[in-house]
Write a protein that holds these residues in place. Structure first.
Motif, PDB file in Angstrom:
ATOM      1  N   ALA A 165      19.517  -7.765  -7.750  1.00  0.00           N
ATOM      2  CA  ALA A 165      18.422  -8.466  -8.436  1.00  0.00           C
ATOM      3  C   ALA A 165      17.681  -9.383  -7.469  1.00  0.00           C
ATOM      4  O   ALA A 165      16.452  -9.514  -7.547  1.00  0.00           O
ATOM      5  CB  ALA A 165      18.969  -9.262  -9.616  1.00  0.00           C
ATOM      6  N   GLU A 166      18.412 -10.004  -6.547  1.00  0.00           N
ATOM      7  CA  GLU A 166      17.743 -10.838  -5.551  1.00  0.00           C
ATOM      8  C   GLU A 166      16.862  -9.985  -4.642  1.00  0.00           C
ATOM      9  O   GLU A 166      15.734 -10.372  -4.314  1.00  0.00           O
ATOM     10  CB  GLU A 166      18.752 -11.607  -4.703  1.00  0.00           C
ATOM     11  N   PHE A 167      17.344  -8.828  -4.246  1.00  0.00           N
ATOM     12  CA  PHE A 167      16.534  -7.937  -3.418  1.00  0.00           C
ATOM     13  C   PHE A 167      15.224  -7.575  -4.119  1.00  0.00           C
ATOM     14  O   PHE A 167      14.146  -7.652  -3.533  1.00  0.00           O
ATOM     15  CB  PHE A 167      17.311  -6.669  -3.066  1.00  0.00           C
ATOM     16  N   VAL A 168      15.321  -7.193  -5.383  1.00  0.00           N
ATOM     17  CA  VAL A 168      14.123  -6.807  -6.141  1.00  0.00           C
ATOM     18  C   VAL A 168      13.171  -7.995  -6.267  1.00  0.00           C
ATOM     19  O   VAL A 168      11.956  -7.861  -6.065  1.00  0.00           O
ATOM     20  CB  VAL A 168      14.510  -6.248  -7.522  1.00  0.00           C
ATOM     21  N   SER A 169      13.702  -9.179  -6.564  1.00  0.00           N
ATOM     22  CA  SER A 169      12.824 -10.333  -6.720  1.00  0.00           C
ATOM     23  C   SER A 169      12.213 -10.762  -5.382  1.00  0.00           C
ATOM     24  O   SER A 169      11.069 -11.227  -5.346  1.00  0.00           O
ATOM     25  CB  SER A 169      13.568 -11.495  -7.383  1.00  0.00           C
ATOM     26  N   LEU A 170      12.928 -10.575  -4.280  1.00  0.00           N
ATOM     27  CA  LEU A 170      12.350 -10.862  -2.964  1.00  0.00           C
ATOM     28  C   LEU A 170      11.175  -9.945  -2.661  1.00  0.00           C
ATOM     29  O   LEU A 170      10.115 -10.396  -2.210  1.00  0.00           O
ATOM     30  CB  LEU A 170      13.418 -10.717  -1.874  1.00  0.00           C
ATOM     31  N   VAL A 171      11.358  -8.663  -2.919  1.00  0.00           N
ATOM     32  CA  VAL A 171      10.290  -7.697  -2.662  1.00  0.00           C
ATOM     33  C   VAL A 171       9.090  -7.969  -3.571  1.00  0.00           C
ATOM     34  O   VAL A 171       7.933  -7.923  -3.130  1.00  0.00           O
ATOM     35  CB  VAL A 171      10.808  -6.255  -2.825  1.00  0.00           C
ATOM     36  N   LEU A 172       9.360  -8.286  -4.828  1.00  0.00           N
ATOM     37  CA  LEU A 172       8.266  -8.589  -5.751  1.00  0.00           C
ATOM     38  C   LEU A 172       7.528  -9.854  -5.338  1.00  0.00           C
ATOM     39  O   LEU A 172       6.305  -9.922  -5.444  1.00  0.00           O
ATOM     40  CB  LEU A 172       8.792  -8.724  -7.178  1.00  0.00           C
ATOM     41  N   TYR A 173       8.251 -10.859  -4.862  1.00  0.00           N
ATOM     42  CA  TYR A 173       7.582 -12.076  -4.426  1.00  0.00           C
ATOM     43  C   TYR A 173       6.634 -11.785  -3.266  1.00  0.00           C
ATOM     44  O   TYR A 173       5.500 -12.280  -3.251  1.00  0.00           O
ATOM     45  CB  TYR A 173       8.590 -13.146  -3.992  1.00  0.00           C
ATOM     46  N   VAL A 174       7.093 -11.006  -2.295  1.00  0.00           N
ATOM     47  CA  VAL A 174       6.236 -10.682  -1.149  1.00  0.00           C
ATOM     48  C   VAL A 174       4.981  -9.949  -1.628  1.00  0.00           C
ATOM     49  O   VAL A 174       3.869 -10.240  -1.183  1.00  0.00           O
ATOM     50  CB  VAL A 174       7.015  -9.855  -0.108  1.00  0.00           C
ATOM     51  N   ARG A 175       5.156  -9.024  -2.540  1.00  0.00           N
ATOM     52  CA  ARG A 175       4.014  -8.250  -3.053  1.00  0.00           C
ATOM     53  C   ARG A 175       3.046  -9.144  -3.817  1.00  0.00           C
ATOM     54  O   ARG A 175       1.836  -9.097  -3.600  1.00  0.00           O
ATOM     55  CB  ARG A 175       4.541  -7.121  -3.952  1.00  0.00           C
ATOM     56  N   PHE A 176       3.569  -9.957  -4.720  1.00  0.00           N
ATOM     57  CA  PHE A 176       2.697 -10.832  -5.519  1.00  0.00           C
ATOM     58  C   PHE A 176       2.014 -11.888  -4.664  1.00  0.00           C
ATOM     59  O   PHE A 176       0.854 -12.238  -4.892  1.00  0.00           O
ATOM     60  CB  PHE A 176       3.491 -11.511  -6.633  1.00  0.00           C
ATOM     61  N   ALA A 177       2.708 -12.420  -3.649  1.00  0.00           N
ATOM     62  CA  ALA A 177       2.102 -13.407  -2.760  1.00  0.00           C
ATOM     63  C   ALA A 177       0.969 -12.783  -1.955  1.00  0.00           C
ATOM     64  O   ALA A 177      -0.059 -13.429  -1.710  1.00  0.00           O
ATOM     65  CB  ALA A 177       3.155 -14.003  -1.832  1.00  0.00           C
ATOM     66  N   ALA A 178       1.122 -11.522  -1.562  1.00  0.00           N
ATOM     67  CA  ALA A 178       0.051 -10.837  -0.837  1.00  0.00           C
ATOM     68  C   ALA A 178      -1.167 -10.639  -1.722  1.00  0.00           C
ATOM     69  O   ALA A 178      -2.312 -10.817  -1.275  1.00  0.00           O
ATOM     70  CB  ALA A 178       0.544  -9.496  -0.309  1.00  0.00           C
ATOM     71  N   VAL A 179      -0.938 -10.297  -2.968  1.00  0.00           N
ATOM     72  CA  VAL A 179      -2.053 -10.126  -3.908  1.00  0.00           C
ATOM     73  C   VAL A 179      -2.756 -11.459  -4.131  1.00  0.00           C
ATOM     74  O   VAL A 179      -3.995 -11.530  -4.140  1.00  0.00           O
ATOM     75  CB  VAL A 179      -1.557  -9.518  -5.237  1.00  0.00           C
ATOM     76  N   ASP A 180      -1.986 -12.529  -4.289  1.00  0.00           N
ATOM     77  CA  ASP A 180      -2.592 -13.851  -4.476  1.00  0.00           C
ATOM     78  C   ASP A 180      -3.391 -14.280  -3.255  1.00  0.00           C
ATOM     79  O   ASP A 180      -4.473 -14.860  -3.377  1.00  0.00           O
ATOM     80  CB  ASP A 180      -1.514 -14.894  -4.776  1.00  0.00           C
ATOM     81  N   ALA A 181      -2.874 -13.996  -2.058  1.00  0.00           N
ATOM     82  CA  ALA A 181      -3.595 -14.352  -0.835  1.00  0.00           C
ATOM     83  C   ALA A 181      -4.889 -13.559  -0.709  1.00  0.00           C
ATOM     84  O   ALA A 181      -5.916 -14.094  -0.288  1.00  0.00           O
ATOM     85  CB  ALA A 181      -2.712 -14.115   0.380  1.00  0.00           C
ATOM     86  N   ARG A 182      -4.826 -12.284  -1.100  1.00  0.00           N
ATOM     87  CA  ARG A 182      -6.038 -11.458  -1.058  1.00  0.00           C
ATOM     88  C   ARG A 182      -7.083 -11.977  -2.046  1.00  0.00           C
ATOM     89  O   ARG A 182      -8.272 -12.001  -1.755  1.00  0.00           O
ATOM     90  CB  ARG A 182      -5.678 -10.015  -1.357  1.00  0.00           C
ATOM     91  N   ARG A 183      -6.641 -12.369  -3.236  1.00  0.00           N
ATOM     92  CA  ARG A 183      -7.572 -12.921  -4.228  1.00  0.00           C
ATOM     93  C   ARG A 183      -8.187 -14.220  -3.754  1.00  0.00           C
ATOM     94  O   ARG A 183      -9.356 -14.492  -3.985  1.00  0.00           O
ATOM     95  CB  ARG A 183      -6.853 -13.174  -5.543  1.00  0.00           C
ATOM     96  N   ALA A 184      -7.380 -15.052  -3.082  1.00  0.00           N
ATOM     97  CA  ALA A 184      -7.877 -16.337  -2.611  1.00  0.00           C
ATOM     98  C   ALA A 184      -8.885 -16.182  -1.483  1.00  0.00           C
ATOM     99  O   ALA A 184      -9.814 -16.989  -1.361  1.00  0.00           O
ATOM    100  CB  ALA A 184      -6.717 -17.214  -2.148  1.00  0.00           C
ATOM    101  N   SER A 185      -8.713 -15.158  -0.668  1.00  0.00           N
ATOM    102  CA  SER A 185      -9.630 -14.964   0.451  1.00  0.00           C
ATOM    103  C   SER A 185     -10.863 -14.148   0.098  1.00  0.00           C
ATOM    104  O   SER A 185     -11.782 -14.046   0.894  1.00  0.00           O
ATOM    105  CB  SER A 185      -8.898 -14.297   1.625  1.00  0.00           C
ATOM    106  N   ALA A 186     -10.876 -13.578  -1.097  1.00  0.00           N
ATOM    107  CA  ALA A 186     -12.028 -12.764  -1.510  1.00  0.00           C
ATOM    108  C   ALA A 186     -13.228 -13.684  -1.748  1.00  0.00           C
ATOM    109  O   ALA A 186     -13.117 -14.777  -2.285  1.00  0.00           O
ATOM    110  CB  ALA A 186     -11.710 -12.000  -2.775  1.00  0.00           C
ATOM    111  N   VAL A 187     -14.357 -13.185  -1.330  1.00  0.00           N
ATOM    112  CA  VAL A 187     -15.605 -13.937  -1.500  1.00  0.00           C
ATOM    113  C   VAL A 187     -16.101 -13.714  -2.932  1.00  0.00           C
ATOM    114  O   VAL A 187     -16.272 -12.560  -3.338  1.00  0.00           O
ATOM    115  CB  VAL A 187     -16.658 -13.490  -0.485  1.00  0.00           C
ATOM    116  N   PRO A 188     -16.303 -14.796  -3.687  1.00  0.00           N
ATOM    117  CA  PRO A 188     -16.827 -14.598  -5.055  1.00  0.00           C
ATOM    118  C   PRO A 188     -18.244 -14.047  -4.998  1.00  0.00           C
ATOM    119  O   PRO A 188     -19.062 -14.476  -4.199  1.00  0.00           O
ATOM    120  CB  PRO A 188     -16.797 -15.984  -5.679  1.00  0.00           C
TER     121      PRO A 188
END
Length: 118
Positions: A94-117
């Motif tokens: 479960a920790e492995f799955v949550s680690l991988v999900l965190y990396v994925r979700f953090a990348a999506v959040d970073a991409r959203r934050a850097s996107a130009v409105p």
């Protein structure tokens, strides 16, 4: 937009899951394994500061570390006695799955934050 989740919510939940499972694994190994379990838990202390500071890079390499714990605990569950080893193996999975999900979700959040409105 209908049906979308607020930015950061999945990342926050994945981080909570990572911290909870990591702490439980750090506590469970010495409880079940005694001195050997305590010694086996020592490498899990290395990524703890980076996990606490929510660094995506630390989450990524910690997932590689946790894979070995999952495999080792599955072997202990198969050869050892007691359901405690199997519970720890499932906890580390479960920790492995949550680690991988965190990396994925953090990348999506970073991409959203850097996107130009626009």
């Amino acid at each position: 937009m209908r049906g979308t989740v607020a930015p950061g919510v999945p990342t926050r939940w994945a981080r909570i899951a990572v911290l909870a499972t990591h702490a439980a694994l750090l506590i469970g190994l010495p409880l079940l394994g005694g001195i050997g379990g305590a010694l086996a838990a020592l490498p899990l202390l290395m990524p703890a500061p980076g996990l606490w500071r929510a660094r995506a890079y630390t989450h990524a390499w910690c997932s590689l570390l946790v894979v070995f714990y999952t495999a080792g605990l599955l072997v202990m569950a198969k050869t050892g006695s007691g359901a405690g080893w199997l519970a720890l193996a499932m906890l580390s999975a479960a920790e492995f799955v949550s680690l991988v999900l965190y990396v994925r979700f953090a990348a999506v959040d970073a991409r959203r934050a850097s996107a130009v409105p626009g």
